[in-house]
Scaffold this active site. Structure first.
Site, PDB file in Angstrom:
ATOM      1  N   HIS A 154      44.271  34.910 -15.896  1.00 33.05           N
ATOM      2  CA  HIS A 154      45.053  33.650 -15.779  1.00 33.05           C
ATOM      3  C   HIS A 154      45.812  34.581 -15.166  1.00 33.05           C
ATOM      4  CE1 HIS A 154      42.300  32.908 -19.468  1.00 33.05           C
ATOM      5  NE2 HIS A 154      42.970  31.292 -18.667  1.00 33.05           N
ATOM      6  N   LYS A 158      50.787  34.235 -18.986  1.00 36.03           N
ATOM      7  CA  LYS A 158      50.679  34.140 -20.034  1.00 36.03           C
ATOM      8  C   LYS A 158      50.383  35.424 -21.325  1.00 36.03           C
ATOM      9  CE  LYS A 158      44.823  33.200 -22.371  1.00 36.03           C
ATOM     10  NZ  LYS A 158      46.116  32.265 -23.149  1.00 36.03           N
TER      11      LYS A 158
HETATM   12  P1  NAD Z   1      54.217  26.701 -22.627  1.00 33.74           P
HETATM   13  O1  NAD Z   1      54.530  28.158 -23.115  1.00 33.74           O
HETATM   14  O2  NAD Z   1      54.347  26.338 -21.242  1.00 33.74           O
HETATM   15  O3  NAD Z   1      54.270  25.442 -23.945  1.00 33.74           O
HETATM   16  C1  NAD Z   1      54.251  26.050 -24.983  1.00 33.74           C
HETATM   17  C2  NAD Z   1      55.551  25.316 -25.882  1.00 33.74           C
HETATM   18  O4  NAD Z   1      55.752  24.835 -26.860  1.00 33.74           O
HETATM   19  C3  NAD Z   1      56.839  25.527 -25.341  1.00 33.74           C
HETATM   20  O5  NAD Z   1      58.028  24.715 -24.895  1.00 33.74           O
HETATM   21  C4  NAD Z   1      57.584  25.583 -26.439  1.00 33.74           C
HETATM   22  O6  NAD Z   1      59.269  25.646 -26.420  1.00 33.74           O
HETATM   23  C5  NAD Z   1      57.344  25.073 -28.138  1.00 33.74           C
HETATM   24  N1  NAD Z   1      57.171  25.584 -29.054  1.00 33.74           N
HETATM   25  C6  NAD Z   1      57.287  26.684 -29.275  1.00 33.74           C
HETATM   26  N2  NAD Z   1      57.033  26.404 -30.739  1.00 33.74           N
HETATM   27  C7  NAD Z   1      56.906  25.266 -31.220  1.00 33.74           C
HETATM   28  C8  NAD Z   1      57.525  24.833 -32.527  1.00 33.74           C
HETATM   29  N3  NAD Z   1      57.553  25.225 -33.735  1.00 33.74           N
HETATM   30  N4  NAD Z   1      57.948  23.650 -31.897  1.00 33.74           N
HETATM   31  C9  NAD Z   1      57.549  22.561 -31.095  1.00 33.74           C
HETATM   32  N5  NAD Z   1      57.262  23.488 -29.934  1.00 33.74           N
HETATM   33  C10 NAD Z   1      57.240  24.245 -29.684  1.00 33.74           C
HETATM   34  O7  NAD Z   1      52.498  27.242 -22.151  1.00 33.74           O
HETATM   35  P2  NAD Z   1      50.864  26.666 -22.524  1.00 33.74           P
HETATM   36  O8  NAD Z   1      51.238  27.295 -20.789  1.00 33.74           O
HETATM   37  O9  NAD Z   1      51.236  25.197 -22.246  1.00 33.74           O
HETATM   38  O10 NAD Z   1      50.181  27.249 -23.304  1.00 33.74           O
HETATM   39  C11 NAD Z   1      50.391  26.607 -25.036  1.00 33.74           C
HETATM   40  C12 NAD Z   1      49.111  27.515 -25.169  1.00 33.74           C
HETATM   41  O11 NAD Z   1      47.986  27.027 -24.922  1.00 33.74           O
HETATM   42  C13 NAD Z   1      48.926  28.512 -25.245  1.00 33.74           C
HETATM   43  O12 NAD Z   1      48.155  28.979 -26.748  1.00 33.74           O
HETATM   44  C14 NAD Z   1      47.442  28.187 -24.218  1.00 33.74           C
HETATM   45  O13 NAD Z   1      46.797  29.835 -24.403  1.00 33.74           O
HETATM   46  C15 NAD Z   1      46.903  26.961 -24.819  1.00 33.74           C
HETATM   47  N6  NAD Z   1      45.985  27.286 -24.133  1.00 33.74           N
HETATM   48  C16 NAD Z   1      45.121  26.306 -24.314  1.00 33.74           C
HETATM   49  C17 NAD Z   1      44.122  25.774 -23.534  1.00 33.74           C
HETATM   50  C18 NAD Z   1      43.020  24.570 -24.235  1.00 33.74           C
HETATM   51  O14 NAD Z   1      42.449  24.640 -23.797  1.00 33.74           O
HETATM   52  N7  NAD Z   1      43.211  25.088 -25.434  1.00 33.74           N
HETATM   53  C19 NAD Z   1      44.352  25.476 -22.123  1.00 33.74           C
HETATM   54  C20 NAD Z   1      45.625  25.989 -21.611  1.00 33.74           C
HETATM   55  C21 NAD Z   1      46.583  26.192 -22.582  1.00 33.74           C
END
Ligand code: NAD
Length: 267
Positions: A154, A158
């Site tokens: 990744h 991450k």
């Molecule tokens: P990122 O850090 O870009 O985004 C996370 C967002 O959540 C940030 O903007 C942060 O400010 C916000 N956040 C954190 N705590 C919060 C709260 N209490 N209230 C509101 N907002 C809050 O991360 P990302 O790359 O977008 O990934 C996010 C998650 O999704 C990770 O756990 C990643 O592994 C997961 N993910 C899952 C899949 C899937 O298909 N299931 C795909 C991609 C990423």
């Protein structure tokens, strides 16, 4: 369906806002970021590269849940547990993409799902969910003389490892073999590890650049090796699957569902 996105300024959050705007039958109901975030007060649609929506990003998650039929959450584990409790309290369906949740957090979410439909998936792409099903099938056909190793790569941002998807592949392999992943998993190796123990399921994690998500399940025996690989080249596949899951929750009975349930691919 009115769909809100918690963490809507994140990498996935912006993709989700985009996907909701371009999916017939959906309308963006709101978005959140944590209190103190510089994104609070901005228009989530503009942040996602769209025309202004008239909405502003809120730090009041409860108000956003109350305004939505379904909420999509790709944030952080502790935030997701709090969101699951809000979903139950407000009767709002929840789609969870956050990875890195521990056992206790997963149990808290399962308890909250007793009252509302929730879909939780470590990976919302169709291809990866087929990979889960194929891994389970292959593991059920091959004996423990085929060593199972799971390799993932990744992007450099991450924060959890191995990826939730790699662990999902591991769970599928363990299920195919009729064992618990926790009893078989070797999550990393270093130093003098000794020879490989038969029946274990190994993981290797690579991080770098802008890789959206590569996963390979390797079945290695003396004389041959079978590899099942999936490569995601756009986060759009995850947001598409998450919005499809949100639509799928309409009139669904309460409970904790997986993407396999949404796609009907087993697993
Ligand atoms: P990122 O850090 O870009 O985004 C996370 C967002 O959540 C940030 O903007 C942060 O400010 C916000 N956040 C954190 N705590 C919060 C709260 N209490 N209230 C509101 N907002 C809050 O991360 P990302 O790359 O977008 O990934 C996010 C998650 O999704 C990770 O756990 C990643 O592994 C997961 N993910 C899952 C899949 C899937 O298909 N299931 C795909 C991609 C990423």
């Amino acid at each position: 369906m009115k769909i809100a996105v918690v963490g809507c300024a994140g990498r996935m959050g912006r993709m989700l806002v985009h996907e909701i705007a371009s999916t017939p039958g959906c309308v963006l109901a709101g978005g959140t970021e944590p209190p103190g975030s510089p994104f609070v007060g901005q228009d989530p649609a503009v942040l996602a590269g769209l025309d202004p929506s008239g909405l502003v990003i809120s730090a009041d998650a409860r108000a956003v849940f109350e305004a939505a039929d379904a909420v999509i959450d790709f944030t952080r584990p502790a935030a997701t547990v709090a969101h699951a409790e809000l979903a139950a309290a407000t009767g709002t369906a929840l789609i969870i993409g956050t990875t890195g949740l521990d056992k206790e957090q997963t149990a808290q979410i399962a308890a909250a799902a007793a009252g509302v439909p929730m879909v939780m998936a470590p990976n919302f792409s169709v291809g990866v969910n087929l990979l889960f099903a194929l891994t389970e099938l292959v593991a059920s056909k091959l004996g423990i003389d085929y060593d199972i190793e799971i390799v993932e790569m990744h992007h450099r941002h991450k924060v959890d490892a191995p990826s939730g998807t790699a662990l999902g592949i591991g769970r599928a392999a363990a299920k195919g073999r009729g064992v618990d992943l926790e009893d078989a998993q070797v999550l990393s190796r270093e130093g003098i590890t000794g020879p490989r123990e038969a029946g274990t399921i190994g993981f290797a994690t690579l991080r770098g650049g802008d890789v959206v998500g590569d996963h390979t399940a390797i079945f290695a025996a003396d004389g041959e090796r079978l590899e099942l690989s999936h490569k995601a080249s756009s986060r759009g596949v995850f947001s598409k699957g998450a919005v499809r899951s949100a639509l799928w929750t309409k009139d669904r009975a309460p409970g904790l569902y997986t993407m396999a349930d949404v796609l009907g691919v087993g697993g």
